[in-house]
Design an enzyme around this catalytic site. Structure first.
Site, short mmCIF file in Angstrom:
data_model
loop_
_atom_site.label_atom_id
_atom_site.label_comp_id
_atom_site.label_asym_id
_atom_site.label_seq_id
_atom_site.Cartn_x
_atom_site.Cartn_y
_atom_site.Cartn_z
N ASP A 106 23.50 20.61 46.31
CA ASP A 106 24.82 20.03 46.51
C ASP A 106 24.75 19.11 47.73
O ASP A 106 24.33 17.96 47.61
CB ASP A 106 25.81 21.20 46.69
CG ASP A 106 27.26 20.80 46.73
OD1 ASP A 106 27.61 19.77 46.15
OD2 ASP A 106 28.07 21.52 47.34
N ASP A 163 27.75 30.91 40.21
CA ASP A 163 28.97 31.73 40.19
C ASP A 163 30.20 30.99 40.68
O ASP A 163 30.11 29.99 41.39
CB ASP A 163 28.78 32.96 41.08
CG ASP A 163 28.90 32.60 42.56
OD1 ASP A 163 28.15 31.73 43.02
OD2 ASP A 163 29.76 33.18 43.25
P1 IMP Z 1 24.14 22.98 49.56
O1 IMP Z 1 23.59 23.57 50.83
O2 IMP Z 1 25.46 22.28 49.82
O3 IMP Z 1 23.18 22.08 48.83
O4 IMP Z 1 24.57 24.19 48.65
C1 IMP Z 1 23.66 24.88 47.90
C2 IMP Z 1 24.21 26.18 47.38
O5 IMP Z 1 25.65 26.16 47.25
C3 IMP Z 1 23.67 26.41 46.00
O6 IMP Z 1 22.42 27.06 46.03
C4 IMP Z 1 24.77 27.23 45.36
O7 IMP Z 1 24.59 28.58 45.65
C5 IMP Z 1 26.05 26.74 46.02
N1 IMP Z 1 26.72 25.71 45.20
C6 IMP Z 1 26.79 24.38 45.44
N2 IMP Z 1 27.50 23.75 44.46
C7 IMP Z 1 27.87 24.72 43.59
C8 IMP Z 1 28.63 24.68 42.36
O8 IMP Z 1 29.08 23.63 41.86
N3 IMP Z 1 28.80 25.88 41.73
C9 IMP Z 1 28.31 27.06 42.23
N4 IMP Z 1 27.60 27.12 43.37
C10 IMP Z 1 27.39 25.97 44.05
#
Ligand code: IMP
Length: 183
Positions: A106, A163
């Site tokens: 994300d 989730d």
């Molecule tokens: P980041 O650090 O923002 O890249 O977030 C990564 C983590 O956030 C992922 O491994 C997921 O566990 C969670 N995450 C990010 N986007 C989503 C989504 O759309 N649905 C569910 N979990 C998400």
């Protein structure tokens, strides 16, 4: 099922299991070619990555090792801000070829943290394989991002390991949150 409700929120189908399986098989073929006569260490990121990791590994033919890590994130002191901690990272990655397997990237902040910790062990190579990527949400460039299943819009998704409020990880398909249309 095209529409579902989880914890009172509506979701609609985005990727069917069949599409995911086909893409996963293609990624596995690519990894088999890229890692021929090497023995990579796959590191799956829990919880979300457990289904993709299992399905991907069933399609991989090169000799390999498999492990899982879990990243917890909690608010630290004012000076440290949000602190992350990794559990279960193998300590013997020196000179190894590491492939990190993620469910979704994300903002990329979690992944960047994981990669920094892995690089401290001086592995021979590090790549990332993620089922989903939200390119518009990425806040940091990740050079190791080599294998991407699907690029999706910046919207919340659930299912196939992912989730919503702890629920929906067991769904076979990936669903996206329905946007509310304001008349
Ligand atoms: P980041 O650090 O923002 O890249 O977030 C990564 C983590 O956030 C992922 O491994 C997921 O566990 C969670 N995450 C990010 N986007 C989503 C989504 O759309 N649905 C569910 N979990 C998400």
């Amino acid at each position: 099922m095209n529409k579902i409700q989880i914890a009172g929120k509506e979701f609609e189908i985005l990727l069917e299991n069949d599409q995911i399986s086909k893409r996963t098989r293609l990624i596995a073929i690519q990894i088999d070619v890229d890692y021929e006569s090497r023995c990579p260490v796959f590191i799956g990121v829990l919880n979300g990555g457990f289904i993709f990791m299992a399905d991907l590994l069933k399609e991989i033919n090169v000799s390999c090792e498999v492990g899982f890590i879990k990243v917890s994130s909690y608010v630290g002191t004012e000076s440290t801000g949000k602190v992350k901690e990794i559990f279960g990272l193998p300590g013997d990655l020196h000179n190894r070829d590491v492939i990190v397997v993620e469910d979704i990237v994300d903002t990329g902040l979690t992944l960047s943290y994981i990669l920094t910790e892995i690089h401290k062990q001086n592995p021979s190579s590090v790549t990332v394989c993620t089922l989903l990527l939200k390119p518009d949400a990425l806040t940091t460039k990740i050079e190791e991002l080599e294998y991407v299943g699907f690029e999706i819009a910046n919207e919340f998704v659930v299912g196939y390991g992912l989730d919503y409020d702890g629920l929906g990880r067991n769904l076979k398909d990936v669903y996206r949150a329905k946007t509310v249309v304001i008349p």
